[in-house]
Scaffold this motif. Structure first.
Motif, short mmCIF file in Angstrom:
data_model
loop_
_atom_site.label_atom_id
_atom_site.label_comp_id
_atom_site.label_asym_id
_atom_site.label_seq_id
_atom_site.Cartn_x
_atom_site.Cartn_y
_atom_site.Cartn_z
N CYS A 20 0.85 -1.18 0.00
CA CYS A 20 0.00 0.00 0.00
C CYS A 20 0.89 1.23 0.00
O CYS A 20 1.75 1.39 0.87
CB CYS A 20 -0.89 -0.02 1.25
N ARG A 21 0.67 2.11 -1.02
CA ARG A 21 1.50 3.32 -1.09
C ARG A 21 1.16 4.31 0.01
O ARG A 21 1.95 5.19 0.34
CB ARG A 21 1.31 4.00 -2.45
N LYS A 22 -0.04 4.18 0.56
CA LYS A 22 -0.47 5.16 1.56
C LYS A 22 0.07 4.84 2.95
O LYS A 22 0.66 5.70 3.61
CB LYS A 22 -2.01 5.19 1.58
N CYS A 23 -0.12 3.58 3.40
CA CYS A 23 0.30 3.27 4.79
C CYS A 23 1.46 2.29 4.86
O CYS A 23 1.99 2.04 5.94
CB CYS A 23 -0.90 2.74 5.59
N ARG A 33 -7.05 -3.71 -2.66
CA ARG A 33 -7.37 -2.62 -1.76
C ARG A 33 -6.74 -2.96 -0.41
O ARG A 33 -6.79 -4.11 0.05
CB ARG A 33 -8.90 -2.50 -1.63
N CYS A 34 -6.16 -1.97 0.24
CA CYS A 34 -5.48 -2.19 1.51
C CYS A 34 -6.49 -2.55 2.60
O CYS A 34 -7.50 -1.86 2.76
CB CYS A 34 -4.70 -0.94 1.90
N CYS A 37 -5.98 0.44 5.62
CA CYS A 37 -6.43 1.83 5.48
C CYS A 37 -7.46 2.01 4.36
O CYS A 37 -8.01 3.10 4.19
CB CYS A 37 -5.24 2.76 5.26
N SER A 39 -7.06 2.09 1.18
CA SER A 39 -6.57 2.73 -0.03
C SER A 39 -6.49 1.74 -1.19
O SER A 39 -6.19 0.57 -1.01
CB SER A 39 -5.17 3.32 0.22
N ASP A 41 -4.49 2.55 -3.70
CA ASP A 41 -3.21 2.93 -4.28
C ASP A 41 -2.18 1.85 -3.92
O ASP A 41 -1.46 1.96 -2.92
CB ASP A 41 -2.79 4.31 -3.75
#
Ligand SMILES: [Zn+2]
Length: 128
Positions: A20-23, A33-34, A37, A39, A41
């Motif tokens: 996950c690029r976000k968390c 999908r994460c 979180c 996301s 991304d």
């Protein structure tokens, strides 16, 4: 077709999961999908090939098609990046299989598809 098959095989050999690029959470098998979180991304990420046994079970009655592999251990392995994989343990002496034991990924022939004769590969882990 052939190229696609090679790509899939390549993913298997290299243990490609998701990050996950976000968390920063990492997953194997890959996710869209994460789960932490939410996301979408997500990028490809090579998983570490080592980890440790979180929990395991010994199947006394092997699954159909796996009779030759008894005793059959199924384990949840926590990879060194925290991703969890449900996997079979192979080539590991009974006394070495325990919670916390270090394991390493290996690619093994899982089965031969009866209709197409295609050899299907899968992940297995070995106690190191
Ligand atoms: Zn995330």
């Amino acid at each position: 077709m052939a190229i696609q098959a090679w790509r899939v095989k390549d993913r298997y050999y290299r243990l490609i999961g998701s990050r996950c690029r976000k968390c920063g959470a990492e997953y194997f098998p890959p996710v869209y999908r994460c789960r932490k979180c939410g996301s979408a991304d997500i990028e490809d990420r090579q998983m570490p090939k080592e980890g440790s046994i979180l929990t395991y079970t010994r199947l006394h009655e092997p699954l159909p098609g796996f009779e030759a592999q008894a005793p059959f251990y199924l384990a949840v392995v926590r990879l060194d990046n925290g991703a969890r994989v449900l996997t079979q343990l192979v080539d590991s002496p009974e006394e070495s299989v325990r919670t916390g034991a270090r394991v390493r990924a290996t690619v093994r022939r899982a089965r031969v598809d009866g209709e197409t004769g295609l050899i299907v590969y899968g992940y297995k882990f070995i106690v190191v």
